[in-house]
Design an enzyme around this catalytic site. Sequence first.
Site, PDB file in Angstrom:
ATOM      1  N   PRO A 155       5.954   3.930   0.435  1.00 27.67           N
ATOM      2  CA  PRO A 155       7.031   4.999   0.468  1.00 27.67           C
ATOM      3  C   PRO A 155       7.132   5.438  -0.915  1.00 27.67           C
ATOM      4  O   PRO A 155       7.118   6.717  -1.299  1.00 27.67           O
ATOM      5  CB  PRO A 155       8.185   4.442   0.987  1.00 27.67           C
ATOM      6  CG  PRO A 155       7.924   3.532   2.094  1.00 27.67           C
ATOM      7  CD  PRO A 155       6.754   2.851   1.511  1.00 27.67           C
ATOM      8  N   CYS A 156       6.884   4.530  -1.888  1.00 26.39           N
ATOM      9  CA  CYS A 156       7.110   4.974  -3.323  1.00 26.39           C
ATOM     10  C   CYS A 156       5.701   5.538  -3.810  1.00 26.39           C
ATOM     11  O   CYS A 156       6.073   6.741  -4.423  1.00 26.39           O
ATOM     12  CB  CYS A 156       7.167   3.486  -4.300  1.00 26.39           C
ATOM     13  SG  CYS A 156       8.458   2.397  -3.873  1.00 26.39           S
ATOM     14  N   ARG A 157       4.652   5.310  -3.287  1.00 27.02           N
ATOM     15  CA  ARG A 157       3.239   5.819  -3.773  1.00 27.02           C
ATOM     16  C   ARG A 157       3.429   7.118  -2.831  1.00 27.02           C
ATOM     17  O   ARG A 157       2.752   8.190  -3.593  1.00 27.02           O
ATOM     18  CB  ARG A 157       1.953   4.975  -3.220  1.00 27.02           C
ATOM     19  CG  ARG A 157       2.097   3.532  -3.651  1.00 27.02           C
ATOM     20  CD  ARG A 157       1.761   3.600  -5.052  1.00 27.02           C
ATOM     21  NE  ARG A 157       0.504   3.810  -5.523  1.00 27.02           N
ATOM     22  CZ  ARG A 157      -0.459   2.706  -5.241  1.00 27.02           C
ATOM     23  NH1 ARG A 157      -0.410   1.456  -4.991  1.00 27.02           N
ATOM     24  NH2 ARG A 157      -1.925   3.446  -5.634  1.00 27.02           N
TER      25      ARG A 157
END
Length: 379
Positions: A281-283
């Site tokens: 999700p960060c990426r």
Amino acid sequence: MKIKLLIIAALAPFVAAAQTPNFTITGKIGNLNAPAKVYLDYSSEGEGKSDSATFVNGTFKFTGNIKGIASSRMTLSREGIRDKEIYASGIGDVIYMNFGKENIHISSPDSLYNAKWTGSKVYEEMKAFEKEVGPTVMTVHHNANVLLKKATPEQQKDTAYFNVLDKKVKALRVSRGQKMLLFAKNNPGSYFALQALSESVSGYGVKSDIALPLFNGLTEPLRLSYTGQGLYKILNATTITALGSKAPDFTQKDVNGKSVSLSDFKGKYVLVEFWASWCSPCRAESPNLLKQYAAYKDKGFEILGVSVDHDKAKWIEAIKKDGLTWPQVSDLKGWESDARKVYGISGVPANFLIAPDGKIIGSHLMGEVLNKKLAELMK
């Protein structure tokens, strides 16, 4: 010269003592030989280490030094490729355990996952803890994935079969969450009471008003321990990082080893973005951040990426692959990151938006919510 020699001689016993291993793990897994390897990743009081050993007729050995009780992951790869086993759809030969300053032996005729442990009081306490509160999330998912793999082709396509299994997994997780708080209350002197509280806060989102009284009920050595103090920071972070509060300053090193502080960006709007190379999700949020950064970086807006990675190479690789151009820092302590504890982050991605005067004006802003907030500020 004689004085220097005397000093060196006086220090020699202390150096020797520091280098003497205080734990040993020996093992016998079937009759495995190279290229099969076993990997040990462990951390104790903020210091993380990794080691590996090649099998010789099924045997292997680890020795090392720890300051207190260690949290660890052990991986067996018959191909000698650790990451391939760790990310093998949740069915790899991987175990997570705690151990102390002990002489431990593990044995199994076939796999690491089914191995028996002897010589470790800490491991026995860990298993007793799991018996009382239920298996870990990793164990639950591992067992569920094994069942899925063994299922018939018809079952694997059957939504009802999957839903039943998913319901059991969720029920086990909920049950563990409830029982951990009770364990912490009833076992104030157990190291695993502290572990239970830490997991409740970071994994289950238990609020400070519930967890803090239980923390205060633990014995003083546990509260003052490295893990205890880290948890105390997190439990107090809700107040410290409330909207309108002055953002806690911190200093970590960038990819080149240069120290960078949050206070270096005073006078700008700063988005402190907590992330990790392994966090999908960060990426996935990176393209949106790139657009916002390009639009506002010349108008007094900055992003400070704070990684909770352990592996510097993977951290740098992710920065390059995603094309991130804003300042990036990490203390490479993984989930033991000092900044994460101060800000009370229980998961990534997470962020805090800080005004030019150093006060927090937003938190956990993603996607269009972040875009709208920045558009209002940058009019």
